[in-house]
Motif scaffolding. Structure first.
Motif, PDB file in Angstrom:
ATOM      1  N   LEU A  39       0.880  -1.265  -0.170  1.00 21.72           N
ATOM      2  CA  LEU A  39       0.061  -0.092   0.050  1.00 21.72           C
ATOM      3  C   LEU A  39       0.959   1.348   0.183  1.00 21.72           C
ATOM      4  O   LEU A  39       0.792   2.131  -0.942  1.00 21.72           O
ATOM      5  CB  LEU A  39      -0.809   0.016   1.485  1.00 21.72           C
ATOM      6  CG  LEU A  39      -1.779   1.165   1.546  1.00 21.72           C
ATOM      7  CD1 LEU A  39      -2.676   1.762   0.242  1.00 21.72           C
ATOM      8  CD2 LEU A  39      -2.505   1.320   2.776  1.00 21.72           C
ATOM      9  N   ILE A  40       1.813   1.351   0.624  1.00 15.71           N
ATOM     10  CA  ILE A  40       2.592   2.404   0.987  1.00 15.71           C
ATOM     11  C   ILE A  40       3.537   2.702  -0.467  1.00 15.71           C
ATOM     12  O   ILE A  40       3.699   3.795  -1.061  1.00 15.71           O
ATOM     13  CB  ILE A  40       3.510   2.293   2.153  1.00 15.71           C
ATOM     14  CG1 ILE A  40       2.869   2.499   3.674  1.00 15.71           C
ATOM     15  CG2 ILE A  40       4.642   3.480   2.220  1.00 15.71           C
ATOM     16  CD1 ILE A  40       3.503   2.181   4.696  1.00 15.71           C
ATOM     17  N   LEU A  41       4.013   1.549  -0.971  1.00 17.44           N
ATOM     18  CA  LEU A  41       4.661   1.594  -2.187  1.00 17.44           C
ATOM     19  C   LEU A  41       3.693   2.192  -3.236  1.00 17.44           C
ATOM     20  O   LEU A  41       4.112   3.315  -4.039  1.00 17.44           O
ATOM     21  CB  LEU A  41       5.085   0.475  -2.687  1.00 17.44           C
ATOM     22  CG  LEU A  41       6.276  -0.366  -2.033  1.00 17.44           C
ATOM     23  CD1 LEU A  41       6.382  -1.908  -2.320  1.00 17.44           C
ATOM     24  CD2 LEU A  41       7.574   0.395  -1.969  1.00 17.44           C
ATOM     25  N   LEU A  42       2.349   1.997  -3.274  1.00 14.06           N
ATOM     26  CA  LEU A  42       1.566   2.268  -4.338  1.00 14.06           C
ATOM     27  C   LEU A  42       1.175   3.819  -3.938  1.00 14.06           C
ATOM     28  O   LEU A  42       1.033   4.742  -4.877  1.00 14.06           O
ATOM     29  CB  LEU A  42       0.393   1.618  -4.458  1.00 14.06           C
ATOM     30  CG  LEU A  42       0.782   0.081  -5.009  1.00 14.06           C
ATOM     31  CD1 LEU A  42      -0.348  -0.886  -4.746  1.00 14.06           C
ATOM     32  CD2 LEU A  42       1.088  -0.058  -6.462  1.00 14.06           C
ATOM     33  N   ILE A  43       0.886   4.393  -2.681  1.00 12.34           N
ATOM     34  CA  ILE A  43       0.781   5.500  -2.397  1.00 12.34           C
ATOM     35  C   ILE A  43       1.933   6.271  -2.857  1.00 12.34           C
ATOM     36  O   ILE A  43       1.661   7.582  -3.161  1.00 12.34           O
ATOM     37  CB  ILE A  43       0.612   5.748  -1.029  1.00 12.34           C
ATOM     38  CG1 ILE A  43      -0.850   4.999  -0.557  1.00 12.34           C
ATOM     39  CG2 ILE A  43       0.512   7.189  -0.426  1.00 12.34           C
ATOM     40  CD1 ILE A  43      -1.187   5.108   0.968  1.00 12.34           C
ATOM     41  N   SER A  44       3.024   5.976  -2.562  1.00 11.02           N
ATOM     42  CA  SER A  44       4.188   6.701  -3.077  1.00 11.02           C
ATOM     43  C   SER A  44       4.196   7.000  -4.568  1.00 11.02           C
ATOM     44  O   SER A  44       4.454   8.160  -4.976  1.00 11.02           O
ATOM     45  CB  SER A  44       5.520   5.951  -2.727  1.00 11.02           C
ATOM     46  OG  SER A  44       5.451   5.908  -1.235  1.00 11.02           O
ATOM     47  N   LEU A  45       3.873   6.068  -5.216  1.00 10.20           N
ATOM     48  CA  LEU A  45       3.694   6.103  -6.677  1.00 10.20           C
ATOM     49  C   LEU A  45       2.862   7.139  -6.989  1.00 10.20           C
ATOM     50  O   LEU A  45       3.014   7.940  -7.776  1.00 10.20           O
ATOM     51  CB  LEU A  45       3.628   4.553  -7.438  1.00 10.20           C
ATOM     52  CG  LEU A  45       3.156   4.810  -8.791  1.00 10.20           C
ATOM     53  CD1 LEU A  45       4.011   5.186  -9.690  1.00 10.20           C
ATOM     54  CD2 LEU A  45       2.496   3.393  -9.041  1.00 10.20           C
ATOM     55  N   PHE A  46       1.618   6.837  -6.718  1.00  7.25           N
ATOM     56  CA  PHE A  46       0.174   7.710  -7.401  1.00  7.25           C
ATOM     57  C   PHE A  46       0.070   9.044  -6.603  1.00  7.25           C
ATOM     58  O   PHE A  46      -0.243   9.744  -7.233  1.00  7.25           O
ATOM     59  CB  PHE A  46      -0.877   6.755  -6.991  1.00  7.25           C
ATOM     60  CG  PHE A  46      -1.058   5.668  -7.672  1.00  7.25           C
ATOM     61  CD1 PHE A  46      -1.008   5.405  -8.982  1.00  7.25           C
ATOM     62  CD2 PHE A  46      -1.211   4.271  -7.128  1.00  7.25           C
ATOM     63  CE1 PHE A  46      -0.835   4.425  -9.724  1.00  7.25           C
ATOM     64  CE2 PHE A  46      -1.346   2.947  -7.668  1.00  7.25           C
ATOM     65  CZ  PHE A  46      -0.978   3.221  -9.161  1.00  7.25           C
ATOM     66  N   ILE A  47       0.787   9.365  -5.483  1.00  7.55           N
ATOM     67  CA  ILE A  47       0.742  10.531  -4.886  1.00  7.55           C
ATOM     68  C   ILE A  47       1.903  11.379  -5.153  1.00  7.55           C
ATOM     69  O   ILE A  47       1.768  12.596  -5.552  1.00  7.55           O
ATOM     70  CB  ILE A  47       0.430  10.465  -3.211  1.00  7.55           C
ATOM     71  CG1 ILE A  47      -1.186   9.841  -3.127  1.00  7.55           C
ATOM     72  CG2 ILE A  47       0.515  11.932  -2.742  1.00  7.55           C
ATOM     73  CD1 ILE A  47      -2.163  10.629  -3.566  1.00  7.55           C
ATOM     74  N   ILE A  48       3.128  10.801  -4.997  1.00  9.37           N
ATOM     75  CA  ILE A  48       4.272  11.516  -5.339  1.00  9.37           C
ATOM     76  C   ILE A  48       4.759  11.524  -6.651  1.00  9.37           C
ATOM     77  O   ILE A  48       5.274  12.522  -7.264  1.00  9.37           O
ATOM     78  CB  ILE A  48       5.167  11.222  -3.999  1.00  9.37           C
ATOM     79  CG1 ILE A  48       4.625  11.431  -2.687  1.00  9.37           C
ATOM     80  CG2 ILE A  48       6.714  12.045  -4.213  1.00  9.37           C
ATOM     81  CD1 ILE A  48       5.697  10.869  -1.607  1.00  9.37           C
ATOM     82  N   GLY A  49       4.679  10.237  -6.936  1.00  3.17           N
ATOM     83  CA  GLY A  49       5.366  10.015  -8.576  1.00  3.17           C
ATOM     84  C   GLY A  49       6.266   8.566  -8.445  1.00  3.17           C
ATOM     85  O   GLY A  49       6.600   8.007  -7.616  1.00  3.17           O
ATOM     86  N   THR A  50       6.384   8.293  -9.743  1.00  2.45           N
ATOM     87  CA  THR A  50       6.931   7.109 -10.027  1.00  2.45           C
ATOM     88  C   THR A  50       8.504   7.001  -9.436  1.00  2.45           C
ATOM     89  O   THR A  50       8.911   6.158  -8.897  1.00  2.45           O
ATOM     90  CB  THR A  50       7.121   6.910 -11.627  1.00  2.45           C
ATOM     91  OG1 THR A  50       5.817   7.017 -12.254  1.00  2.45           O
ATOM     92  CG2 THR A  50       8.087   5.335 -11.931  1.00  2.45           C
ATOM     93  N   GLY A  51       9.340   8.021  -9.509  1.00  2.00           N
ATOM     94  CA  GLY A  51      10.613   8.098  -8.943  1.00  2.00           C
ATOM     95  C   GLY A  51      10.560   7.807  -7.467  1.00  2.00           C
ATOM     96  O   GLY A  51      11.488   7.162  -6.870  1.00  2.00           O
ATOM     97  N   SER A  52       9.440   8.299  -6.736  1.00  2.00           N
ATOM     98  CA  SER A  52       9.132   8.148  -5.176  1.00  2.00           C
ATOM     99  C   SER A  52       9.192   6.683  -5.216  1.00  2.00           C
ATOM    100  O   SER A  52       9.546   6.081  -4.081  1.00  2.00           O
ATOM    101  CB  SER A  52       8.218   8.915  -4.857  1.00  2.00           C
ATOM    102  OG  SER A  52       8.003   8.806  -3.165  1.00  2.00           O
ATOM    103  N   GLY A  53       8.171   6.309  -5.871  1.00  2.00           N
ATOM    104  CA  GLY A  53       7.665   4.691  -5.550  1.00  2.00           C
ATOM    105  C   GLY A  53       9.214   3.898  -5.783  1.00  2.00           C
ATOM    106  O   GLY A  53       9.227   2.798  -4.940  1.00  2.00           O
ATOM    107  N   ILE A  54       9.800   4.170  -6.881  1.00  2.00           N
ATOM    108  CA  ILE A  54      11.009   3.325  -7.018  1.00  2.00           C
ATOM    109  C   ILE A  54      12.008   3.430  -5.961  1.00  2.00           C
ATOM    110  O   ILE A  54      12.446   2.392  -5.386  1.00  2.00           O
ATOM    111  CB  ILE A  54      11.621   3.720  -8.325  1.00  2.00           C
ATOM    112  CG1 ILE A  54      10.709   3.264  -9.460  1.00  2.00           C
ATOM    113  CG2 ILE A  54      12.892   3.217  -8.472  1.00  2.00           C
ATOM    114  CD1 ILE A  54      11.031   3.622 -10.770  1.00  2.00           C
ATOM    115  N   THR A  55      12.008   4.755  -5.485  1.00  2.00           N
ATOM    116  CA  THR A  55      13.132   5.024  -4.300  1.00  2.00           C
ATOM    117  C   THR A  55      12.639   4.202  -3.055  1.00  2.00           C
ATOM    118  O   THR A  55      13.594   3.719  -2.345  1.00  2.00           O
ATOM    119  CB  THR A  55      13.151   6.434  -4.051  1.00  2.00           C
ATOM    120  OG1 THR A  55      13.719   7.110  -5.461  1.00  2.00           O
ATOM    121  CG2 THR A  55      14.095   7.032  -3.106  1.00  2.00           C
TER     122      THR A  55
END
Length: 180
Positions: A39-55
């Motif tokens: 969930l937190i990975l996907l929130i990072s992706l969808f709210i902050i951006g792909t780079g955040s999700g990857i990081t």
């Protein structure tokens, strides 16, 4: 605050949230902890951006290991990080469909998140369980059996639960962000 500083700050908060969630929920088991991680990975992706999700996906397993809440065998950590990145990258393909309320976008986002969950599961099962575990020195057969169970179907289940929660929570977060 400039965009770069905001990105770094938000991503750092998500890493801290993820490691904290792992620490707090570890006694509750893999299904709770793993679902929250996804969930937190996907929130990072969808709210902050792909780079955040990857990081977040890349760094969180290493941070958990350093915090003493990671796996017993550090050789597994790069596989966990890669699985997280696969989840984020596949899910990023449906990013524009998240948080929309029409049926077509919801179906596309759902299908994409199912595919992302399956991709993470397949990677961990094939790369870690089938290929790598038998090659890691010092792991006994009984330990391989326990690790294998944790990195097969439960990975699919926790990714699907995290994805389902993201389908509910991300639209709420996006609406709250617009109002503020």
């Amino acid at each position: 605050m400039n965009k770069h500083t905001l990105f770094i700050t938000q991503t750092a908060v998500m890493i801290a949230l993820l490691v904290g969630a792992q620490f707090v929920t570890r006694p509750l088991g893999q299904f709770v902890t793993g679902s929250l991680v996804n969930l937190i990975l996907l929130i990072s992706l969808f709210i902050i951006g792909t780079g955040s999700g990857i990081t977040v996906g890349l760094l969180s397993p290493f941070m958990a290991l350093l915090a003493g809440i990671g796996p017993a065998f550090p050789q597994i950590v790069p596989f966990m990080a890669t699985g997280n990145i696969i989840l984020v990258l596949v899910a990023s393909l449906v990013k524009k469909h998240m948080a929309k309320s029409n049926k077509k976008d919801i179906l596309i986002a759902s299908a994409g998140l199912i595919a992302a969950s399956a991709a993470k599961f397949l990677f961990l099962w094939i790369a870690l369980v089938v290929v790598a575990l038998p090659l890691i020195p010092g792991i006994k057969e009984q330990q391989i059996a326990v690790i294998s169970v944790a990195f097969t179907w439960p990975q699919l289940v926790t990714a699907l639960i995290g994805s389902t929660l993201a389908m509910i929570i991300v639209p709420l977060l996006k609406r709250a962000r617009i109002k503020s």
